[in-house]
Enzyme design. Structure first.
Site, PDB file in Angstrom:
ATOM      1  N   SER A   1       0.981  -1.109   0.066  1.00  0.00           N
ATOM      2  CA  SER A   1      -0.280   0.457   0.139  1.00  0.00           C
ATOM      3  C   SER A   1       0.978   1.262  -0.013  1.00  0.00           C
ATOM      4  O   SER A   1       2.092   1.522   0.322  1.00  0.00           O
ATOM      5  CB  SER A   1      -0.838   0.067   0.888  1.00  0.00           C
ATOM      6  OG  SER A   1      -0.284   0.339   2.401  1.00  0.00           O
ATOM      7  N   CYS A   2       0.239   2.348  -0.478  1.00  0.00           N
ATOM      8  CA  CYS A   2       0.827   3.577  -0.117  1.00  0.00           C
ATOM      9  C   CYS A   2       1.245   4.500   1.369  1.00  0.00           C
ATOM     10  O   CYS A   2       0.251   3.631   1.982  1.00  0.00           O
ATOM     11  CB  CYS A   2      -0.194   4.303  -1.029  1.00  0.00           C
ATOM     12  SG  CYS A   2      -0.643   4.095  -3.118  1.00  0.00           S
ATOM     13  N   PRO A   3       2.666   4.760   1.590  1.00  0.00           N
ATOM     14  CA  PRO A   3       2.832   4.895   0.547  1.00  0.00           C
ATOM     15  C   PRO A   3       4.156   3.935   0.141  1.00  0.00           C
ATOM     16  O   PRO A   3       5.724   4.292  -0.349  1.00  0.00           O
ATOM     17  CB  PRO A   3       3.985   6.624   0.762  1.00  0.00           C
ATOM     18  CG  PRO A   3       3.599   5.906   3.088  1.00  0.00           C
ATOM     19  CD  PRO A   3       2.473   5.626   3.122  1.00  0.00           C
TER      20      PRO A   3
END
Lengths: 75, 320
Positions: free
Chosen positions: A10-12
């Site tokens: 997932s981000c970041p």
């Protein structure tokens, strides 16, 4: 061409992993980055561009993921 | 420092613009600090901490409009607090029927979403219009740097929201498709010629296409502020409506001044009434026409009055 598989990341974290992987390469080297649909494919390319890397193309895979082709920019 | 019981000597000029707010306890006040756009230089922060420790309570309150509020200040210490804060150039904010300290997001210097320099705008407004008495009611201004609109521009008397109108140089496009993939509202799709197709209507002017475009084929045709007027929250909330698009950033102060002048004129004799209610009374066309004189390129052709939130408690005094 090397592929960096960032599916399920997932981000970041996906951006940071891509950044670290690119650090191992030389300027002008090309890689493919495999990204999830959604936030990942929206955020990671833009962030890599912001870091001075060159985005070359994007294509959707048969499974609905995205392959982003990147050329490493100047250090 | 004056001791309790000593006759207080207070410079009443300090109180003119407000910012000194009576608390529940005897003799105690909250002092609201002037922090335009929520940007707090670290030396000022240190000074505020020192002053709060010396004269205030056990904490500082962060207000919802980006101010820091010193609490439990004895009114006998007003002058000392103002003087010591002044050593770090920290000023006191306003309250009451005045132009308040503008709110802003981080802007575009370090925030990748920001399209305009909201911090610069907030400082300009603060320097030129802060504390101006409206004669009627409070007057709030906010600057948002992009359509995410974190500062909730439409809940302000005048709310600015950064916008970017994109333009495509087809020859520079490498047909990567990143713009179409990034376009949340679906204004960009890839055409049969493998080049982007742009539809003006769903575009929210967020600039994501420009930000992601690898070659600069997408570029800014125009940037500026979309301006919504007549919003307020609190009792009987109103959502401000759109009066201008892509207003050049350097015209923001003058735009506010023009809205303020119209408000002061139209609200004459009506006492404590907010701008949004005046627009409902007068109709938005009058304000549009007034603004069009000075901002013919930015003011929209038509708009609607500020919108009533239907779930509010109690019926409105001023009916739409």
């Amino acid at each position: 061409m090397t592929t960096i598989d960032l599916r399920g990341v997932s981000c970041p974290t996906n951006f940071v992993k891509a950044k670290l992987a690119l650090e191992e390469l030389e300027t002008g080297d090309r890689v493919e980055i495999l990204l999830d649909d959604g936030e990942a494919v929206k955020n990671v390319p833009r962030s890599l561009k912001g870091e001075g890397h060159k985005l070359l193309g994007l294509r959707e895979t048969a499974e609905g993921h995205y392959l982003l082709e990147v050329e490493k920019g100047e250090e | 420092m004056a001791e309790p019981g000593e006759k207080p000597s207070i410079d009443l000029n300090n109180l003119k613009a407000g910012g000194f707010i009576k608390e529940r306890g005897k003799d105690l006040f909250t002092i609201r600090l002037r922090v335009p756009g929520g940007r707090m230089a670290i030396p000022r922060l240190k000074k505020i901490a020192q002053v709060a420790e010396k004269y205030g309570g056990e904490f500082i309150h962060l207000s919802v409009r980006q101010s820091m509020e010193l609490i439990n200040i004895n009114f006998r210490h007003f002058d000392a607090v103002v003087e010591e804060l002044g050593e770090a150039d920290q000023k006191v904010a306003s309250c009451g029927a005045r132009v308040r300290v503008p709110v802003a997001c981080g802007g575009c210097e370090y925030n990748p979403n920001g399209l305009v320099d909201t911090q610069k705008s907030a400082l300009e407004v603060d320097q030129k219009l802060f504390g101006t008495p409206t004669g009627h009611h409070k007057f709030k201004v906010a600057f948002a740097g992009c359509p995410f609109d974190c500062p909730k521009s439409a809940t302000n008397d005048v709310g600015f929201q950064g916008a970017l109108l994109p333009r495509l140089d087809k020859d520079a496009c490498i047909s990567c498709g990143l713009c179409a993939k990034n376009c949340a509202p679906g204004a960009i799709t890839m055409g049969k010629d493998k080049k982007p197709l742009f539809k003006d209507d769903p575009c929210i002017w967020c600039g994501d296409c420009v930000k992601v475009c690898p070659t600069g084929a997408w570029e800014a045709k125009q940037t500026g502020y979309n301006v919504r007027i007549g919003g307020k929250w609190g009792r009987n909330p109103l959502v401000g409506s759109l009066f201008a698009t892509l207003l050049p950033q350097e015209e923001a102060v003058e735009f506010i001044a023009q809205v303020l002048a119209w408000y002061q004129e139209k609200a004459g004799g009506q006492g404590r009434i907010r701008l949004g209610d005046i627009i409902i009374q007068e109709g938005p066309q009058l304000l549009l026409a007034h603004l069009r004189e000075k901002f013919p390129h930015s003011v929209v052709t038509e708009t609607i009055p500020p919108q009533v939130i239907d779930t509010q408690i109690g019926s409105r005094k001023i009916k739409p």
